[in-house]
Enzyme design. Sequence first.
Site, PDB file in Angstrom:
ATOM      1  N   ALA A  92       0.878  -1.165   0.000  1.00 34.82           N
ATOM      2  CA  ALA A  92       0.000   0.000   0.000  1.00 34.82           C
ATOM      3  C   ALA A  92       0.916   1.215   0.000  1.00 34.82           C
ATOM      4  O   ALA A  92       1.834   1.303   0.817  1.00 34.82           O
ATOM      5  CB  ALA A  92      -0.885  -0.003   1.235  1.00 34.82           C
ATOM      6  N   GLY A 111       5.585  -6.210  -7.966  1.00 37.86           N
ATOM      7  CA  GLY A 111       4.920  -7.447  -8.385  1.00 37.86           C
ATOM      8  C   GLY A 111       3.460  -7.204  -8.706  1.00 37.86           C
ATOM      9  O   GLY A 111       2.952  -7.613  -9.765  1.00 37.86           O
ATOM     10  N   ASN A 125       1.972  -4.337  -9.395  1.00 39.62           N
ATOM     11  CA  ASN A 125       1.828  -3.469 -10.566  1.00 39.62           C
ATOM     12  C   ASN A 125       1.949  -4.278 -11.857  1.00 39.62           C
ATOM     13  O   ASN A 125       1.171  -4.105 -12.799  1.00 39.62           O
ATOM     14  CB  ASN A 125       2.924  -2.391 -10.579  1.00 39.62           C
ATOM     15  CG  ASN A 125       2.725  -1.329  -9.510  1.00 39.62           C
ATOM     16  OD1 ASN A 125       1.666  -1.246  -8.891  1.00 39.62           O
ATOM     17  ND2 ASN A 125       3.746  -0.525  -9.283  1.00 39.62           N
ATOM     18  N   GLU A 174      11.993  -7.443  -5.082  1.00 41.05           N
ATOM     19  CA  GLU A 174      11.425  -6.860  -3.853  1.00 41.05           C
ATOM     20  C   GLU A 174      10.995  -7.895  -2.814  1.00 41.05           C
ATOM     21  O   GLU A 174      10.386  -7.518  -1.811  1.00 41.05           O
ATOM     22  CB  GLU A 174      10.232  -5.958  -4.201  1.00 41.05           C
ATOM     23  CG  GLU A 174      10.674  -4.651  -4.839  1.00 41.05           C
ATOM     24  CD  GLU A 174       9.549  -3.624  -4.988  1.00 41.05           C
ATOM     25  OE1 GLU A 174       9.867  -2.436  -5.097  1.00 41.05           O
ATOM     26  OE2 GLU A 174       8.357  -4.022  -5.023  1.00 41.05           O
ATOM     27  N   THR A 213      15.563  -1.034 -20.572  1.00 41.34           N
ATOM     28  CA  THR A 213      14.615   0.061 -20.836  1.00 41.34           C
ATOM     29  C   THR A 213      15.324   1.393 -20.630  1.00 41.34           C
ATOM     30  O   THR A 213      16.175   1.537 -19.751  1.00 41.34           O
ATOM     31  CB  THR A 213      13.363  -0.023 -19.943  1.00 41.34           C
ATOM     32  OG1 THR A 213      13.746   0.145 -18.576  1.00 41.34           O
ATOM     33  CG2 THR A 213      12.628  -1.345 -20.116  1.00 41.34           C
ATOM     34  N   THR A 252       5.760   7.311 -12.681  1.00 43.70           N
ATOM     35  CA  THR A 252       5.712   6.242 -11.676  1.00 43.70           C
ATOM     36  C   THR A 252       5.141   4.962 -12.277  1.00 43.70           C
ATOM     37  O   THR A 252       4.059   4.982 -12.863  1.00 43.70           O
ATOM     38  CB  THR A 252       4.812   6.651 -10.483  1.00 43.70           C
ATOM     39  OG1 THR A 252       5.173   7.943 -10.076  1.00 43.70           O
ATOM     40  CG2 THR A 252       4.937   5.673  -9.330  1.00 43.70           C
ATOM     41  N   ASP A 272       7.102  -0.975 -14.610  1.00 45.06           N
ATOM     42  CA  ASP A 272       6.230  -2.119 -14.292  1.00 45.06           C
ATOM     43  C   ASP A 272       5.183  -2.339 -15.384  1.00 45.06           C
ATOM     44  O   ASP A 272       4.835  -3.482 -15.699  1.00 45.06           O
ATOM     45  CB  ASP A 272       5.535  -1.903 -12.942  1.00 45.06           C
ATOM     46  CG  ASP A 272       6.529  -1.885 -11.791  1.00 45.06           C
ATOM     47  OD1 ASP A 272       7.615  -2.476 -11.939  1.00 45.06           O
ATOM     48  OD2 ASP A 272       6.217  -1.267 -10.759  1.00 45.06           O
ATOM     49  N   GLY A 317      -0.664   9.158 -17.510  1.00 46.18           N
ATOM     50  CA  GLY A 317      -1.655   9.209 -16.432  1.00 46.18           C
ATOM     51  C   GLY A 317      -0.957   9.240 -15.075  1.00 46.18           C
ATOM     52  O   GLY A 317       0.215   8.886 -14.957  1.00 46.18           O
TER      53      GLY A 317
HETATM   54  P1  ATP Z   1      10.213   3.354 -13.189  1.00 45.47           P
HETATM   55  O1  ATP Z   1      11.167   2.846 -12.127  1.00 45.47           O
HETATM   56  O2  ATP Z   1       9.954   4.842 -13.139  1.00 45.47           O
HETATM   57  O3  ATP Z   1       8.956   2.579 -13.303  1.00 45.47           O
HETATM   58  P2  ATP Z   1      12.139   2.257 -15.089  1.00 45.47           P
HETATM   59  O4  ATP Z   1      13.435   2.996 -14.951  1.00 45.47           O
HETATM   60  O5  ATP Z   1      12.038   0.876 -14.593  1.00 45.47           O
HETATM   61  O6  ATP Z   1      10.947   3.174 -14.579  1.00 45.47           O
HETATM   62  P3  ATP Z   1      11.861   3.287 -17.770  1.00 45.47           P
HETATM   63  O7  ATP Z   1      12.955   2.875 -18.680  1.00 45.47           O
HETATM   64  O8  ATP Z   1      11.877   4.683 -17.235  1.00 45.47           O
HETATM   65  O9  ATP Z   1      11.726   2.187 -16.634  1.00 45.47           O
HETATM   66  O10 ATP Z   1      10.442   3.128 -18.527  1.00 45.47           O
HETATM   67  C1  ATP Z   1       9.964   1.899 -19.038  1.00 45.47           C
HETATM   68  C2  ATP Z   1       9.376   2.121 -20.414  1.00 45.47           C
HETATM   69  O11 ATP Z   1       8.292   3.063 -20.343  1.00 45.47           O
HETATM   70  C3  ATP Z   1      10.356   2.689 -21.421  1.00 45.47           C
HETATM   71  O12 ATP Z   1      11.072   1.656 -22.065  1.00 45.47           O
HETATM   72  C4  ATP Z   1       9.433   3.437 -22.374  1.00 45.47           C
HETATM   73  O13 ATP Z   1       8.873   2.547 -23.315  1.00 45.47           O
HETATM   74  C5  ATP Z   1       8.315   3.915 -21.475  1.00 45.47           C
HETATM   75  N1  ATP Z   1       8.561   5.293 -21.027  1.00 45.47           N
HETATM   76  C6  ATP Z   1       9.057   5.697 -19.825  1.00 45.47           C
HETATM   77  N2  ATP Z   1       9.158   7.047 -19.763  1.00 45.47           N
HETATM   78  C7  ATP Z   1       8.697   7.511 -20.952  1.00 45.47           C
HETATM   79  C8  ATP Z   1       8.519   8.829 -21.516  1.00 45.47           C
HETATM   80  N3  ATP Z   1       8.850   9.935 -20.839  1.00 45.47           N
HETATM   81  N4  ATP Z   1       8.021   8.905 -22.774  1.00 45.47           N
HETATM   82  C9  ATP Z   1       7.673   7.809 -23.480  1.00 45.47           C
HETATM   83  N5  ATP Z   1       7.815   6.558 -22.993  1.00 45.47           N
HETATM   84  C10 ATP Z   1       8.312   6.394 -21.759  1.00 45.47           C
END
Ligand code: ATP
EC number: 2.7.1.15
Length: 305
Positions: free
Chosen positions: A12, A41, A43, A139, A219, A250, A254, A287
């Site tokens: 939560a 998990g 999410n 986690e 990513t 955020t 996931d 969102g």
């Molecule tokens: P978080 O920990 O914030 O969930 P992360 O570091 O694990 O993120 P990111 O690489 O930031 O993962 O994001 C995962 C995917 O989401 C990216 O590969 C991309 O496809 C999409 N994404 C994230 N941020 C953006 C953005 N600003 N614009 C478009 N796509 C995005």
Amino acid sequence: MSRVVVVGSVNADLLTQVAVHPAPGETVLGRSMSVLAGGKGANQAVAAARLGAEVAFVGAVGDDSFAGQATAGLRAAGVDLSALATVPGPTGIALVTVSADGENSIVVISGANAAVAADTVSAHAATVAGADVVVLQGEIPRAATETAARLARGRVVLNLAPVIELSPDVVRGADPLVVNEHEARLALALVGGPDVPDDDHAAAARALTSAGVTSVVITLGSEGAVVATRSDDGEVATVPSPKVSAVDTTGAGDAFVGALASRLAAGDELLDAARLAARVGAYAVTGVGAQPSYPSSTDTLPEVR
Ligand code: ATP
């Protein structure tokens, strides 16, 4: 229907908004407070289920009043919770304070997530072994994650976030290992790979597959992702992300992992699944929050132009 089993954390998230963060010893008045369902998990399970996969969740909540709020999103998405244990003590909690300038400070109480043991997972061995895709993160305790990886007969998607010390064999068996650019460097150290330049993501993906990892997705936020497969002789594919105006990133990672798992379970090739997952990640940043920002299969995803 093909089945995704997520073995992982559920929290939560207690979100408060303040003008400025309190200094040590100081009390400030908050502007608002909300309780959101979270945990990597949970999410990922919600993201996969909303896109149409049949999903079961293996994990634990506490015997407190936060358990219901932590699992509300899982229930709403139709995730099978018959392997969710209730243990004495608190549910996993993230205390998130956001100041007016957007800076976060977060305290995580692992709570019931820390009680997910090898036995908790073995008690549901048939569920894990029967999955087409098993999804794991960093986690819950190492022993639980490693047990799940060893019980899996289907494909293991390992999102090594946060990076925890897992057996190199478990990391190598991931198909794919999903990490962001920072985690990729730490994962390389785990499997005994070489140092690579910070900004060379293709080199990091190639080094991970050379060190024995079956396949790798790194990513890269708005830049999308890179994908490499051990059998592809060092070839690294680039997956672009659609351009969107980001409201809240955020849980984007996931969303990506859940979507990837749902498409792999449906039989997609890794690269096709990653292309779709990048569009789902982009949708999620348009969102607010994590689970509430995830698309369902009837939502229109942004296109790469
Ligand atoms: P978080 O920990 O914030 O969930 P992360 O570091 O694990 O993120 P990111 O690489 O930031 O993962 O994001 C995962 C995917 O989401 C990216 O590969 C991309 O496809 C999409 N994404 C994230 N941020 C953006 C953005 N600003 N614009 C478009 N796509 C995005």
